[in-house]
Design a protein around this motif. Structure first.
Motif, PDB file in Angstrom:
ATOM      1  N   SER A  23       1.007  -1.448  -0.068  1.00  0.00           N
ATOM      2  CA  SER A  23       0.220   0.033  -0.187  1.00  0.00           C
ATOM      3  C   SER A  23       1.298   1.096  -0.160  1.00  0.00           C
ATOM      4  O   SER A  23       2.348   1.387  -0.020  1.00  0.00           O
ATOM      5  N   TYR A  24       0.474   2.304  -0.127  1.00  0.00           N
ATOM      6  CA  TYR A  24       0.688   3.254  -0.318  1.00  0.00           C
ATOM      7  C   TYR A  24       1.424   3.726   1.474  1.00  0.00           C
ATOM      8  O   TYR A  24       2.331   4.526   1.030  1.00  0.00           O
ATOM      9  N   GLU A  25       0.974   3.982   2.286  1.00  0.00           N
ATOM     10  CA  GLU A  25       1.312   3.770   3.432  1.00  0.00           C
ATOM     11  C   GLU A  25       2.802   2.920   3.148  1.00  0.00           C
ATOM     12  O   GLU A  25       3.367   3.603   3.901  1.00  0.00           O
ATOM     13  N   ALA A  26       2.368   1.257   3.366  1.00  0.00           N
ATOM     14  CA  ALA A  26       3.323   0.862   3.864  1.00  0.00           C
ATOM     15  C   ALA A  26       4.588   0.940   3.071  1.00  0.00           C
ATOM     16  O   ALA A  26       6.148   0.837   3.263  1.00  0.00           O
ATOM     17  N   MET A  27       4.184   1.384   1.635  1.00  0.00           N
ATOM     18  CA  MET A  27       5.364   1.987   0.920  1.00  0.00           C
ATOM     19  C   MET A  27       6.660   3.664   1.854  1.00  0.00           C
ATOM     20  O   MET A  27       7.499   3.321   2.052  1.00  0.00           O
ATOM     21  N   LEU A  28       5.486   3.960   1.835  1.00  0.00           N
ATOM     22  CA  LEU A  28       6.255   5.665   2.379  1.00  0.00           C
ATOM     23  C   LEU A  28       6.856   5.227   4.195  1.00  0.00           C
ATOM     24  O   LEU A  28       8.410   4.989   4.538  1.00  0.00           O
ATOM     25  N   GLN A  29       6.435   3.835   4.874  1.00  0.00           N
ATOM     26  CA  GLN A  29       7.022   3.606   5.814  1.00  0.00           C
ATOM     27  C   GLN A  29       8.556   2.862   5.215  1.00  0.00           C
ATOM     28  O   GLN A  29       9.162   2.715   6.360  1.00  0.00           O
ATOM     29  N   GLN A  30       8.583   1.350   4.737  1.00  0.00           N
ATOM     30  CA  GLN A  30       9.503   0.296   4.308  1.00  0.00           C
ATOM     31  C   GLN A  30      10.284   1.535   3.351  1.00  0.00           C
ATOM     32  O   GLN A  30      11.869   1.805   4.311  1.00  0.00           O
ATOM     33  N   LEU A  31      10.753   2.919   2.327  1.00  0.00           N
ATOM     34  CA  LEU A  31      11.294   4.124   2.550  1.00  0.00           C
ATOM     35  C   LEU A  31      12.109   4.782   3.462  1.00  0.00           C
ATOM     36  O   LEU A  31      13.128   5.141   3.589  1.00  0.00           O
ATOM     37  N   HIS A  32      10.603   5.152   4.601  1.00  0.00           N
ATOM     38  CA  HIS A  32      11.968   5.919   5.947  1.00  0.00           C
ATOM     39  C   HIS A  32      12.270   4.945   6.442  1.00  0.00           C
ATOM     40  O   HIS A  32      13.014   5.243   7.588  1.00  0.00           O
ATOM     41  N   ALA A  33      12.005   3.975   6.580  1.00  0.00           N
ATOM     42  CA  ALA A  33      12.815   2.792   7.561  1.00  0.00           C
ATOM     43  C   ALA A  33      13.665   2.315   7.118  1.00  0.00           C
ATOM     44  O   ALA A  33      14.606   1.544   7.481  1.00  0.00           O
ATOM     45  N   CYS A  34      14.898   2.526   5.987  1.00  0.00           N
ATOM     46  CA  CYS A  34      15.765   2.100   5.000  1.00  0.00           C
ATOM     47  C   CYS A  34      17.035   2.023   5.528  1.00  0.00           C
ATOM     48  O   CYS A  34      17.441   3.806   5.854  1.00  0.00           O
ATOM     49  N   PRO A  35      17.957   1.266   6.080  1.00  0.00           N
ATOM     50  CA  PRO A  35      18.962   1.857   6.738  1.00  0.00           C
ATOM     51  C   PRO A  35      19.725   2.969   5.927  1.00  0.00           C
ATOM     52  O   PRO A  35      19.371   3.011   4.613  1.00  0.00           O
ATOM     53  N   LYS A  36      20.121   4.617   6.936  1.00  0.00           N
ATOM     54  CA  LYS A  36      21.459   5.377   5.568  1.00  0.00           C
ATOM     55  C   LYS A  36      22.672   4.387   5.154  1.00  0.00           C
ATOM     56  O   LYS A  36      23.043   4.924   3.973  1.00  0.00           O
ATOM     57  N   GLU A  37      23.032   3.304   5.686  1.00  0.00           N
ATOM     58  CA  GLU A  37      24.234   2.331   5.239  1.00  0.00           C
ATOM     59  C   GLU A  37      23.578   2.090   3.480  1.00  0.00           C
ATOM     60  O   GLU A  37      24.333   1.251   3.249  1.00  0.00           O
ATOM     61  N   CYS A  38      22.844   1.602   3.600  1.00  0.00           N
ATOM     62  CA  CYS A  38      21.911   0.565   2.332  1.00  0.00           C
ATOM     63  C   CYS A  38      21.024   2.127   0.878  1.00  0.00           C
ATOM     64  O   CYS A  38      20.900   3.319   1.795  1.00  0.00           O
ATOM     65  N   ARG A  39      20.504   0.737   0.171  1.00  0.00           N
ATOM     66  CA  ARG A  39      19.558   1.381  -0.807  1.00  0.00           C
ATOM     67  C   ARG A  39      18.427   0.431  -1.203  1.00  0.00           C
ATOM     68  O   ARG A  39      18.465  -0.326  -1.050  1.00  0.00           O
ATOM     69  N   CYS A  40      17.462   1.751  -1.168  1.00  0.00           N
ATOM     70  CA  CYS A  40      15.994   1.107  -1.129  1.00  0.00           C
ATOM     71  C   CYS A  40      15.463   1.578  -2.257  1.00  0.00           C
ATOM     72  O   CYS A  40      14.582   2.676  -2.364  1.00  0.00           O
ATOM     73  N   PRO A  41      15.379   1.614  -3.634  1.00  0.00           N
ATOM     74  CA  PRO A  41      14.894   2.313  -4.253  1.00  0.00           C
ATOM     75  C   PRO A  41      13.462   1.834  -4.444  1.00  0.00           C
ATOM     76  O   PRO A  41      12.768   1.172  -4.491  1.00  0.00           O
ATOM     77  N   PRO A  42      12.315   3.152  -4.853  1.00  0.00           N
ATOM     78  CA  PRO A  42      11.484   3.059  -5.123  1.00  0.00           C
ATOM     79  C   PRO A  42      10.535   2.625  -5.763  1.00  0.00           C
ATOM     80  O   PRO A  42       9.151   2.144  -5.906  1.00  0.00           O
ATOM     81  N   SER A  43      10.948   2.232  -7.273  1.00  0.00           N
ATOM     82  CA  SER A  43      10.684   1.216  -8.403  1.00  0.00           C
ATOM     83  C   SER A  43      10.857   0.135  -7.940  1.00  0.00           C
ATOM     84  O   SER A  43      10.435  -1.116  -8.453  1.00  0.00           O
ATOM     85  N   PHE A  44      11.452  -0.531  -7.079  1.00  0.00           N
ATOM     86  CA  PHE A  44      11.615  -2.022  -6.263  1.00  0.00           C
ATOM     87  C   PHE A  44      11.045  -2.409  -4.444  1.00  0.00           C
ATOM     88  O   PHE A  44      12.503  -2.204  -4.234  1.00  0.00           O
ATOM     89  N   PRO A  45      10.409  -1.536  -3.653  1.00  0.00           N
ATOM     90  CA  PRO A  45      10.252  -1.404  -2.361  1.00  0.00           C
ATOM     91  C   PRO A  45      10.159  -2.177  -1.844  1.00  0.00           C
ATOM     92  O   PRO A  45      11.178  -2.274   0.094  1.00  0.00           O
ATOM     93  N   HIS A  46      10.002  -4.013  -2.124  1.00  0.00           N
ATOM     94  CA  HIS A  46      10.634  -5.027  -1.280  1.00  0.00           C
ATOM     95  C   HIS A  46      12.221  -5.564  -1.091  1.00  0.00           C
ATOM     96  O   HIS A  46      12.030  -6.238  -0.670  1.00  0.00           O
ATOM     97  N   ALA A  47      12.429  -4.919  -2.146  1.00  0.00           N
ATOM     98  CA  ALA A  47      14.289  -4.485  -1.896  1.00  0.00           C
ATOM     99  C   ALA A  47      15.311  -3.785  -1.285  1.00  0.00           C
ATOM    100  O   ALA A  47      15.152  -2.590  -0.880  1.00  0.00           O
ATOM    101  N   VAL A  48      16.321  -4.781  -0.019  1.00  0.00           N
ATOM    102  CA  VAL A  48      17.290  -3.482   0.242  1.00  0.00           C
ATOM    103  C   VAL A  48      18.809  -3.855   0.199  1.00  0.00           C
ATOM    104  O   VAL A  48      18.946  -4.465   0.407  1.00  0.00           O
ATOM    105  N   TYR A  49      19.186  -3.095  -0.379  1.00  0.00           N
ATOM    106  CA  TYR A  49      20.528  -3.235  -0.796  1.00  0.00           C
ATOM    107  C   TYR A  49      21.971  -2.475   0.122  1.00  0.00           C
ATOM    108  O   TYR A  49      21.934  -1.420  -0.063  1.00  0.00           O
ATOM    109  N   CYS A  50      22.191  -3.838   0.504  1.00  0.00           N
ATOM    110  CA  CYS A  50      23.268  -2.603   1.003  1.00  0.00           C
ATOM    111  C   CYS A  50      25.081  -3.829   1.562  1.00  0.00           C
ATOM    112  O   CYS A  50      25.617  -3.691   1.772  1.00  0.00           O
ATOM    113  N   GLU A  51      24.588  -3.799   0.097  1.00  0.00           N
ATOM    114  CA  GLU A  51      26.078  -4.914  -0.309  1.00  0.00           C
ATOM    115  C   GLU A  51      26.793  -4.046  -0.851  1.00  0.00           C
ATOM    116  O   GLU A  51      27.244  -2.588  -1.181  1.00  0.00           O
ATOM    117  N   ASN A  52      28.515  -4.888  -0.319  1.00  0.00           N
ATOM    118  CA  ASN A  52      30.081  -3.500  -0.954  1.00  0.00           C
ATOM    119  C   ASN A  52      29.978  -2.540  -0.094  1.00  0.00           C
ATOM    120  O   ASN A  52      30.094  -0.740  -0.600  1.00  0.00           O
TER     121      ASN A  52
END
Length: 343
Positions: A23-52
């Motif tokens: 949902s819209y609310e869930a996406m906002l929650q997901q992106l707000h909670a993205c760790p500062k060390e990682c990347r959370c692309p809005p185009s792929f909201p279920h993925a969290v990239y923390c490699e390298n």
């Protein structure tokens, strides 16, 4: 400013959000909670990239994460605290870190109750992580330091179809019926590059692909493949198999399609089943090939077999032996489906 950007991103990607059940609310929650060390692309909201990222610990992972990429870091501990809220995880990549068996929190595995793929290759594990999520379908643990498989570690793991233990330190007494109990749905088992001297025992009846390259196996028990009715792909390259280690009809009791015995010590072509399509025998000590002897059926009876019932061999590799052309006429008479012979 940041909130405005996130809101705009969500509005622009409303259609993709719907397709991923977020949902819209869930996406906002997901992106707000993205760790500062990682990347959370809005185009792929279920993925969290923390490699390298040079991470030594796992940051707190947002609750709607399905795909988590943590490979190529310096992580030593698989932390329960970091994954506490990430109960929706389906795919976790922890390859090329420094995780030890002692560093795997028991609660971390329990939290991942929906996990399908777990990659922990190139770490410092000495045991199979436990307890594993019962939902798991693929477990990749190659190039660790695993020397034993504890009895019961795979209990209830009937969804696991791929188990990769390549490049560890497993020995014969590590792989038993008791240690593999519970893997009733296993399809592919990779135990290449270990310290096995005998064929592993107690494999599940469902095993279809068996990879045992680069061990020190000298012998195959006479009825070994009778206990594996679904096995179709067998790789035994780079072992110590000689003619005496292969009972005459050891492969004939199977429905193997692809058999690889390269870089062994064979002096003769072993008998193989009608079903076989690909045979790799390169870099052995074979001096000649007798088409009449290796044909799965008597040459005089070949005309009694229809194309779909006769020998299925299509590819034969014999280079690196002591064989010289020409190809025996009987070989071509028997295996009329042959498309490629490498000598």
């Amino acid at each position: 400013m940041m909130e405005a950007f996130l809101a705009l991103s969500c509005l622009l990607l409303a259609s993709s959000v719907g397709s991923q059940d977020l949902s819209y609310e869930a996406m906002l929650q997901q992106l707000h909670a993205c760790p500062k060390e990682c990347r959370c692309p809005p185009s792929f909201p279920h993925a969290v990239y923390c490699e390298n990222r040079g991470l030594k610990t796992i940051p707190a992972i947002p609750p709607h994460t399905w795909y988590l990429y943590l490979h190529n870091n310096q992580i030593e501990v698989l932390s329960e605290q970091a994954l506490r809220n990430a109960t929706a995880l389906r795919w976790v990549n922890l390859n090329r870190n420094k995780i030890t068996s002692e560093g795997v929190d028991e609660g971390a595995m329990k939290a991942m109750s929906n996990l399908l793929h777990l990659y922990m290759e190139d770490n410092q594990l000495t045991d199979i992580p436990s307890p594993l999520p019962a939902s798991l379908e693929q477990l990749r643990l190659s190039r660790n330091k695993i020397s034993k498989i504890a009895p019961g570690v795979f209990a209830g793991m009937d969804h696991l179809s791929l188990l990769d233990l390549q490049g560890n330190k497993l020995e014969d007494d590590s792989v038993t019926e008791e240690s593999l109990k519970g893997l009733s749905g296993l399809v592919q088992l990779n135990m290449a590059k270990n310290n096995l001297k005998t064929m592993p025992g107690g494999l599940p009846l469902s095993t279809t692909q068996l990879f045992l390259d680069s061990n020190a196996i000298e012998k195959i028990p006479v009825d070994y493949f009778k206990g594996l009715p679904k096995v179709a792909f067998v790789r035994l390259n780079y072992n110590k198999l000689a003619d005496g280690g292969l009972p005459k009809d050891v492969f004939n009791s199977s429905n193997i399609l692809d058999l690889q015995l390269s870089h062994n010590q064979l002096t003769e072509v072993p008998r193989f089943p009608l079903s076989l399509e690909h045979l790799h025998l390169n870099n052995n000590k074979i001096k000649s090939v007798n088409g009449s002897e290796i044909c799965p059926v008597p040459l005089n009876d070949l005309y009694d077999y229809f194309d779909d019932k006769g020998p299925r061999l299509q590819y034969l590799r014999l280079d690196g032996n002591e064989i010289k052309p020409p190809i025996p006429r009987e070989l071509m008479m028997c295996f009329h489906l042959l498309r490629s012979i490498v000598i």
